[in-house]
Design a protein around this motif. Structure first.
Motif, PDB file in Angstrom:
ATOM      1  N   GLY A 179     -17.706   3.937  52.513  1.00 37.06           N
ATOM      2  CA  GLY A 179     -17.539   3.653  51.096  1.00 37.06           C
ATOM      3  C   GLY A 179     -18.837   3.236  50.441  1.00 37.06           C
ATOM      4  O   GLY A 179     -19.158   3.655  49.321  1.00 37.06           O
ATOM      5  N   LEU A 180     -19.607   2.416  51.144  1.00 37.84           N
ATOM      6  CA  LEU A 180     -20.893   1.976  50.603  1.00 37.84           C
ATOM      7  C   LEU A 180     -21.885   3.140  50.538  1.00 37.84           C
ATOM      8  O   LEU A 180     -22.733   3.188  49.634  1.00 37.84           O
ATOM      9  CB  LEU A 180     -21.470   0.846  51.447  1.00 37.84           C
ATOM     10  N   ALA A 181     -21.778   4.073  51.475  1.00 37.25           N
ATOM     11  CA  ALA A 181     -22.705   5.211  51.474  1.00 37.25           C
ATOM     12  C   ALA A 181     -22.568   6.030  50.191  1.00 37.25           C
ATOM     13  O   ALA A 181     -23.572   6.460  49.604  1.00 37.25           O
ATOM     14  CB  ALA A 181     -22.465   6.099  52.693  1.00 37.25           C
ATOM     15  N   VAL A 182     -21.335   6.248  49.718  1.00 36.50           N
ATOM     16  CA  VAL A 182     -21.166   7.014  48.486  1.00 36.50           C
ATOM     17  C   VAL A 182     -21.380   6.147  47.253  1.00 36.50           C
ATOM     18  O   VAL A 182     -21.616   6.672  46.162  1.00 36.50           O
ATOM     19  CB  VAL A 182     -19.782   7.692  48.420  1.00 36.50           C
ATOM     20  N   ALA A 183     -21.327   4.821  47.422  1.00 33.87           N
ATOM     21  CA  ALA A 183     -21.516   3.920  46.282  1.00 33.87           C
ATOM     22  C   ALA A 183     -22.984   3.607  46.033  1.00 33.87           C
ATOM     23  O   ALA A 183     -23.426   3.581  44.879  1.00 33.87           O
ATOM     24  CB  ALA A 183     -20.745   2.616  46.497  1.00 33.87           C
ATOM     25  N   VAL A 184     -23.739   3.353  47.090  1.00 30.73           N
ATOM     26  CA  VAL A 184     -25.128   2.904  46.930  1.00 30.73           C
ATOM     27  C   VAL A 184     -26.125   3.782  47.679  1.00 30.73           C
ATOM     28  O   VAL A 184     -27.329   3.520  47.634  1.00 30.73           O
ATOM     29  CB  VAL A 184     -25.283   1.433  47.381  1.00 30.73           C
ATOM     30  N   GLY A 185     -25.650   4.813  48.366  1.00 29.10           N
ATOM     31  CA  GLY A 185     -26.526   5.689  49.136  1.00 29.10           C
ATOM     32  C   GLY A 185     -26.489   5.343  50.609  1.00 29.10           C
ATOM     33  O   GLY A 185     -26.332   4.171  50.989  1.00 29.10           O
ATOM     34  N   SER A 186     -26.653   6.353  51.444  1.00 34.09           N
ATOM     35  CA  SER A 186     -26.566   6.148  52.891  1.00 34.09           C
ATOM     36  C   SER A 186     -27.614   5.194  53.448  1.00 34.09           C
ATOM     37  O   SER A 186     -27.290   4.335  54.268  1.00 34.09           O
ATOM     38  CB  SER A 186     -26.644   7.496  53.613  1.00 34.09           C
ATOM     39  N   PRO A 187     -28.896   5.292  53.043  1.00 28.20           N
ATOM     40  CA  PRO A 187     -29.876   4.350  53.608  1.00 28.20           C
ATOM     41  C   PRO A 187     -29.529   2.893  53.311  1.00 28.20           C
ATOM     42  O   PRO A 187     -29.593   2.034  54.199  1.00 28.20           O
ATOM     43  CB  PRO A 187     -31.190   4.769  52.937  1.00 28.20           C
ATOM     44  N   ALA A 188     -29.142   2.596  52.063  1.00 30.38           N
ATOM     45  CA  ALA A 188     -28.802   1.213  51.712  1.00 30.38           C
ATOM     46  C   ALA A 188     -27.557   0.756  52.459  1.00 30.38           C
ATOM     47  O   ALA A 188     -27.482  -0.399  52.905  1.00 30.38           O
ATOM     48  CB  ALA A 188     -28.585   1.095  50.200  1.00 30.38           C
ATOM     49  N   VAL A 198     -26.468   1.764  55.411  1.00 31.35           N
ATOM     50  CA  VAL A 198     -26.780   1.536  56.822  1.00 31.35           C
ATOM     51  C   VAL A 198     -27.633   0.280  56.986  1.00 31.35           C
ATOM     52  O   VAL A 198     -27.454  -0.485  57.938  1.00 31.35           O
ATOM     53  CB  VAL A 198     -27.465   2.776  57.424  1.00 31.35           C
ATOM     54  N   ARG A 199     -28.554   0.043  56.057  1.00 29.72           N
ATOM     55  CA  ARG A 199     -29.336  -1.195  56.131  1.00 29.72           C
ATOM     56  C   ARG A 199     -28.423  -2.414  56.030  1.00 29.72           C
ATOM     57  O   ARG A 199     -28.573  -3.387  56.778  1.00 29.72           O
ATOM     58  CB  ARG A 199     -30.400  -1.233  55.034  1.00 29.72           C
ATOM     59  N   ALA A 200     -27.455  -2.369  55.096  1.00 30.27           N
ATOM     60  CA  ALA A 200     -26.533  -3.494  54.938  1.00 30.27           C
ATOM     61  C   ALA A 200     -25.680  -3.676  56.182  1.00 30.27           C
ATOM     62  O   ALA A 200     -25.477  -4.811  56.652  1.00 30.27           O
ATOM     63  CB  ALA A 200     -25.643  -3.271  53.712  1.00 30.27           C
ATOM     64  N   ALA A 201     -25.180  -2.576  56.739  1.00 32.59           N
ATOM     65  CA  ALA A 201     -24.346  -2.673  57.938  1.00 32.59           C
ATOM     66  C   ALA A 201     -25.141  -3.193  59.123  1.00 32.59           C
ATOM     67  O   ALA A 201     -24.637  -3.979  59.935  1.00 32.59           O
ATOM     68  CB  ALA A 201     -23.742  -1.299  58.257  1.00 32.59           C
ATOM     69  N   THR A 202     -26.395  -2.772  59.222  1.00 32.49           N
ATOM     70  CA  THR A 202     -27.248  -3.257  60.317  1.00 32.49           C
ATOM     71  C   THR A 202     -27.511  -4.751  60.166  1.00 32.49           C
ATOM     72  O   THR A 202     -27.454  -5.504  61.147  1.00 32.49           O
ATOM     73  CB  THR A 202     -28.565  -2.470  60.338  1.00 32.49           C
ATOM     74  N   GLY A 209     -19.773   5.898  60.070  1.00 28.94           N
ATOM     75  CA  GLY A 209     -19.562   5.710  58.643  1.00 28.94           C
ATOM     76  C   GLY A 209     -20.299   6.748  57.820  1.00 28.94           C
ATOM     77  O   GLY A 209     -19.769   7.266  56.825  1.00 28.94           O
ATOM     78  N   LEU A 210     -21.520   7.070  58.232  1.00 22.33           N
ATOM     79  CA  LEU A 210     -22.311   8.078  57.531  1.00 22.33           C
ATOM     80  C   LEU A 210     -21.582   9.420  57.504  1.00 22.33           C
ATOM     81  O   LEU A 210     -21.472  10.068  56.450  1.00 22.33           O
ATOM     82  CB  LEU A 210     -23.668   8.225  58.220  1.00 22.33           C
ATOM     83  N   TRP A 211     -21.035   9.828  58.660  1.00 28.53           N
ATOM     84  CA  TRP A 211     -20.390  11.136  58.719  1.00 28.53           C
ATOM     85  C   TRP A 211     -19.008  11.130  58.096  1.00 28.53           C
ATOM     86  O   TRP A 211     -18.573  12.157  57.549  1.00 28.53           O
ATOM     87  CB  TRP A 211     -20.364  11.636  60.169  1.00 28.53           C
ATOM     88  N   LEU A 212     -18.309  10.005  58.122  1.00 29.03           N
ATOM     89  CA  LEU A 212     -17.075   9.918  57.354  1.00 29.03           C
ATOM     90  C   LEU A 212     -17.360  10.160  55.873  1.00 29.03           C
ATOM     91  O   LEU A 212     -16.646  10.898  55.193  1.00 29.03           O
ATOM     92  CB  LEU A 212     -16.422   8.544  57.545  1.00 29.03           C
ATOM     93  N   ALA A 213     -18.414   9.511  55.373  1.00 31.95           N
ATOM     94  CA  ALA A 213     -18.775   9.648  53.962  1.00 31.95           C
ATOM     95  C   ALA A 213     -19.174  11.079  53.642  1.00 31.95           C
ATOM     96  O   ALA A 213     -18.762  11.636  52.602  1.00 31.95           O
ATOM     97  CB  ALA A 213     -19.923   8.692  53.624  1.00 31.95           C
TER      98      ALA A 213
END
Length: 311
Positions: free
Chosen positions: A231-240, A242-246, A258-262
């Protein structure tokens, strides 16, 4: 089956006047729908409140559950969760909640800053800290992880009409192979409380890029944390995302899942809307597709040992 009534501005004004004693006699706060069109279920009430009307009985069940869940969430989250100042039924069996407005704009209006990414990390960390069993006693359903292989196949079929319309290059989906989909399967014992609808419209973002709140918890489940990363990947972009999840302590597997679900979801949803009656939604779906397909360095990780890359 009795058809549910359609809420109108008069319906909302009468309800609001019974809940808020503001202004001169007979004059209440301005009410206006949050979005244009007909059949509104969410209304601005003055500048300080939001009225949400359940349009059917299923939505009413979710709203009652959401009111209980928000009280459970607050001690765990670093961002605001709306508070209800009044709730009840606006029609037989159909609920409403009058919530305080969380100050800020939507994630579609304001970009999330680096500090805002830390806010998102705190959100993901807080959700993992919510006792899942306690959420389930409130009625929050437990949902099994989706099959990434099934979604990969669906995206492959959806990519064909997108390619014909020059909207998407299907070759990009070849990055997600069958063996990779198996490697990225959700691992047992990783279920957490998941918002399950973390689009930009549900993020409250201030002009300085801080994430101040998260709206609409009616679809929350106990399930796969990769769904919120998606959800965050489509909301704020995949790099942001993944950084938040990390920062929240998630490893490579849930981040890549999550990236591939998005990415697959974005392909399927754009294809489903292409040529449909609601052309106004296409620019947003194209934007979400671009955000989901932003490249990240973590994609170079392709091999996992058992338990590697999970929380």
């Amino acid at each position: 089956m009795t058809q549910a009534p359609t809420p109108t501005a008069d319906t909302v004004r009468r309800l609001v006047s019974s809940l808020l004693k503001e202004g001169a006699a007979g004059v209440g706060p301005e009410v206006r729908p949050v979005t244009e069109g007909a059949g509104h279920s969410t209304w601005w009430v003055g500048g300080r409140h939001v009225l949400r009307l359940a349009p059917d009985r299923e939505a009413a069940v979710r709203q009652r559950r959401e009111l209980r869940l928000r009280d459970l969430l607050r001690p765990h989250l670093p961002v605001a969760v709306p508070s209800s100042v009044a709730h009840g039924e606006w029609a037989p069996g159909l609920t409403y909640t009058l919530d305080t407005k969380v100050p800020g704009g939507s994630g579609e209006e304001h970009d999330v800053s680096a500090v805002g990414e830390a806010d998102l990390a705190g959100l993901l960390t807080g959700l993992r800290g919510v006792p899942a069993r306690q959420a389930e006693t409130l009625g929050v359903p437990r949902v099994a992880p989706r099959s990434l292989e099934a979604l990969r196949r669906a995206a492959g079929r959806a990519a064909e009409p997108l390619a014909a319309a020059d909207e998407f290059d299907p070759v990009r989906l070849h990055q997600l192979t069958g063996p990779a989909a198996v490697q990225l399967a959700a691992q047992p014992g990783t279920a957490v409380l998941v918002h399950h609808s973390l689009g930009g419209e549900h993020l409250v973002v201030s002009p300085d890029g801080r994430v101040r709140g998260v709206l609409d918890w009616s679809h929350a489940v106990v399930g796969d944390p990769a769904e919120d990363i998606a959800g965050l990947a489509v909301a704020v972009g995949s790099p942001a995302a993944v950084r938040a999840a990390t920062l929240a302590g998630y490893g490579a597997r849930p981040c890549l899942r999550g990236l591939w679900l998005a990415r697959c979801d974005a392909v399927v949803r754009l294809a489903g809307a292409l040529g449909g009656p609601d052309a106004a939604v296409l620019p947003l779906l194209r934007l979400r597709l671009r955000r989901a397909w932003e490249a990240i360095l973590l994609e170079r990780v392709t091999e996992f040992r058992d338990g590697d890359g999970d929380v």
